[in-house]
Design a protein around this motif. Structure first.
Motif, short mmCIF file in Angstrom:
data_model
loop_
_atom_site.label_atom_id
_atom_site.label_comp_id
_atom_site.label_asym_id
_atom_site.label_seq_id
_atom_site.Cartn_x
_atom_site.Cartn_y
_atom_site.Cartn_z
N GLU A 188 0.84 -1.21 0.00
CA GLU A 188 0.00 0.00 0.00
C GLU A 188 0.86 1.25 0.00
N ILE A 189 1.99 1.21 0.70
CA ILE A 189 2.92 2.35 0.71
C ILE A 189 3.48 2.60 -0.68
N LEU A 196 1.43 9.78 -5.14
CA LEU A 196 2.02 11.09 -4.85
C LEU A 196 2.53 11.75 -6.13
N VAL A 197 3.20 10.99 -6.98
CA VAL A 197 3.70 11.54 -8.23
C VAL A 197 2.54 11.96 -9.13
N ILE A 283 4.44 20.13 0.25
CA ILE A 283 3.22 20.11 1.07
C ILE A 283 1.99 19.87 0.21
N TRP A 284 1.91 20.58 -0.92
CA TRP A 284 0.76 20.41 -1.81
C TRP A 284 0.71 18.99 -2.38
N THR A 285 1.87 18.44 -2.69
CA THR A 285 1.93 17.08 -3.22
C THR A 285 1.39 16.08 -2.20
N GLY A 289 -1.99 14.12 -2.66
CA GLY A 289 -1.81 12.67 -2.70
C GLY A 289 -2.73 11.95 -1.72
N ILE A 290 -2.85 12.50 -0.52
CA ILE A 290 -3.75 11.91 0.47
C ILE A 290 -5.20 11.95 -0.02
N ILE A 291 -5.59 13.08 -0.62
CA ILE A 291 -6.96 13.20 -1.14
C ILE A 291 -7.21 12.20 -2.26
N LEU A 292 -6.27 12.11 -3.21
CA LEU A 292 -6.45 11.19 -4.34
C LEU A 292 -6.46 9.74 -3.86
N TYR A 293 -5.57 9.42 -2.93
CA TYR A 293 -5.55 8.06 -2.40
C TYR A 293 -6.87 7.74 -1.69
N GLY A 294 -7.39 8.70 -0.92
CA GLY A 294 -8.66 8.51 -0.24
C GLY A 294 -9.81 8.28 -1.22
#
Length: 420
Positions: A188-189, A196-197, A283-285, A289-294
Motif C-alpha cells: 500500500e505504501i 504522490l507523483v 506540502i501540496w503534493t 496525494g492523500i486526497i487522491l488516495y482517499g
C-alpha cells in the motif's frame, strides 16, 4: 526551426495519447478475458498484440519527437528536466519492447506502459522551450553519459513493474497473519508513493490551467571587504502559498479557498529564495496525494493492493521474478557505464576532478550500490521471489528520488537539470 520544433511537440503529444490507448487495450486484454465468450487465452493474445502494436506506434512517434527536437534545437534533447524525463520515458518504452519481445507477457504492458505515461506527464510540468546549453554541458560526453544512464534506469523501471506485479500476485491480502499484514502495508505504501507523483502532476496542471500565480521578493545583504549591497530576488508561486519564503515580502497574492496569506514562512535554515517554493510544492503534493488516495480507496472500498491482486490471477509468479531479474541484469552494466564511469570522466574534463560528493553523484552511487547488492544477494545468497521483488521495487524508488528529489529539492552542480 520553429516549425520543426512545433512538429516535434505534436509528435510527443500524439505519442502520449497512443500510450494511453495502449494501456486501455492492455487492460482489455487482461481484464476483458473474464467476460469474453471466446477462449480467454485467445482473447488475451489478440488484444495483447493490438495493444503492443499501438504502443510500438507510440514509440515510433516519440522517437520522431526526439530526433526532430534534436535537429531543431541544435543539440541532443537531454539537457533539462523536460528533455531528460521525456527521453527517459522513451527509453522505458524501448526497454519494455525488448523485454516484451523476449517473454511475450501481456500483463507486463498493464504496469510498464503507465510508468511511461506518468513520466511523460511529469516531463510536461516543466518548461518546454529549447534552451541553449550552458558551458559545462557543451560536450560530447553529454550524449554518452546521460543517454546511457537513462537507458540503464529504463530497465530498472521494467524490473520495478515486474517486481511489483510479483508482490501483488503472491502477497496474501486476505490473511490476518502479522507477517502478511506487514507485506500488505508495504504494498500500500508503494501504491501511495506512485499516487504522490500522479497527484503532483494533476495539481500542477490544475492550477496552471486556472492561471494561478503569487509573487514574493526577498532582500539580502551581500558583499565582501566591508562593501555591502542589497540584492532583491523574486520568486513566483504557481501553487497557492501555504509556506512563504523565509524573510520575504508579498508582491502579489491570489487568494485561494479563503487563504489571503501564507500560513507560515519557511524556517531560516532553508536557504535560498526557491527553498520556500519547493517546500510549498512538497506540502501540496502530500495533501493532494492523500486526497487522491482517499478517493481511490472509496471507489475500490478496499486497500488498493487487494483490489489489484485479482487481476493477476493465472500469471506465473516465477515468470515475473525472472523478468525482474533479467531487466536488472541488462540495465546494471549500462547504468554503471553511463551514470558512474563516463560521468566521472566527464567530471574530470569539466571540473578537474573525478568525484566531488555533489548530491547527484552521491545518489547515483547509492543507486549503483543498491543494485550491486541486489545482484550479489540474488546470485550468491539465492534471494529470489518476494525478497528479490522487494529489492527491485525499492531500488526504482531510490532511482526516482535521485531523478526527482535531488534535481528539484537538493541544490548542487546538477541543479541546471531542474527548473526555476
Amino acid at each position: 526551426m520553429s516549425g520543426l520544433l512545433n512538429f516535434s511537440s505534436n509528435m510527443f503529444v500524439v505519442a502520449f495519447f497512443l500510450y494511453c490507448a495502449a494501456f486501455i487495450l492492455f487492460a482489455v486484454a487482461i481484464m476483458g478475458r473474464r467476460w469474453s465468450n471466446r477462449d480467454p487465452e485467445s482473447h488475451r493474445r489478440k488484444w495483447g498484440n493490438i495493444a503492443f502494436g499501438v504502443s510500438s506506434l507510440g514509440l515510433v512517434l516519440e522517437l520522431t519527437y526526439f530526433f526532430t527536437r534534436w535537429a531543431g534545437g541544435g543539440h541532443i534533447p537531454v539537457s533539462n528536466m523536460y528533455e531528460f524525463m521525456s527521453f527517459l520515458s522513451m527509453m522505458v518504452m524501448v526497454a519494455f519492447t525488448v523485454v516484451y519481445l523476449i517473454y511475450r507477457k501481456t500483463i507486463l504492458g498493464l504496469f510498464a506502459v503507465p510508468i511511461t505515461i506518468i513520466i511523460m506527464a511529469y516531463a510536461a510540468v516543466f518548461p518546454q522551450e529549447v534552451q541553449p546549453l550552458i558551458p559545462s554541458l557543451q560536450s560530447y560526453w553529454l550524449k554518452i553519459h546521460v543517454t546511457m544512464a537513462a537507458a540503464g534506469e529504463s530497465f530498472f523501471a521494467i524490473a520495478f513493474a515486474a517486481g511489483f506485479m510479483y508482490l501483488l500476485r503472491t502477497v496474501n491480502f486476505s490473511s490476518t497473519d502479522k507477517k502478511d499484514r506487514r507485506q500488505q502495508r508495504w504494498v500500500e505504501i508503494v501504491f501511495f508513493s506512485i499516487i504522490l507523483v500522479i497527484s503532483f502532476i494533476i495539481t500542477v496542471f490544475a492550477f496552471r490551467a486556472a492561471g494561478y500565480e503569487s509573487v514574493f521578493t526577498q532582500t539580502k545583504a551581500s558583499g565582501t571587504a566591508g562593501q555591502t549591497a542589497s540584492v532583491t530576488q523574486t520568486v513566483e508561486y504557481k501553487l497557492p502559498p501555504i509556506v512563504a519564503p523565509y524573510h520575504s515580502k508579498v508582491e502579489s497574492y491570489q487568494p485561494f479557498l479563503g487563504m489571503t496569506k501564507p500560513l507560515f514562512s519557511a524556517p531560516s535554515w532553508m536557504n535560498g529564495i526557491n527553498a520556500g517554493r519547493k517546500f510549498n510544492t512538497i506540502i501540496w503534493t502530500v495533501i493532494s496525494g492523500i486526497i487522491l488516495y482517499g478517493i481511490l480507496r472509496l471507489i475500490a472500498r478496499k486497500p488498493l493492493g487487494r483490489a489489484a491482486s485479482p487481476f493477476l490471477d493465472g500469471i506465473d509468479p516465477d515468470d515475473l521474478d525472472e523478468i525482474s531479474y533479467r531487466a536488472i541484469a541488462i540495465g546494471f552494466p549500462i547504468f554503471t557505464l553511463g551514470a558512474l564511469i563516463f560521468a566521472m570522466i566527464w567530471a574530470q574534463v569539466a571540473w578537474g576532478r573525478f568525484w566531488g560528493w555533489d548530491p547527484k553523484e552521491v545518489w547515483a552511487l547509492i543507486c549503483w550500490l543498491f543494485y550491486s547488492a541486489y545482484l550479489h544477494l540474488r546470485l550468491s545468497r539465492g534471494w529470489q521471489g518476494r525478497q528479490s521483488s522487494w529489492l527491485s521495487v525499492l531500488g526504482f524508488l531510490v532511482v526516482m528520488f535521485t531523478l526527482v528529489g535531488v534535481n528539484l529539492v537538493i541544490a548542487g552542480l546538477h541543479s541546471y537539470a531542474g527548473t526555476n
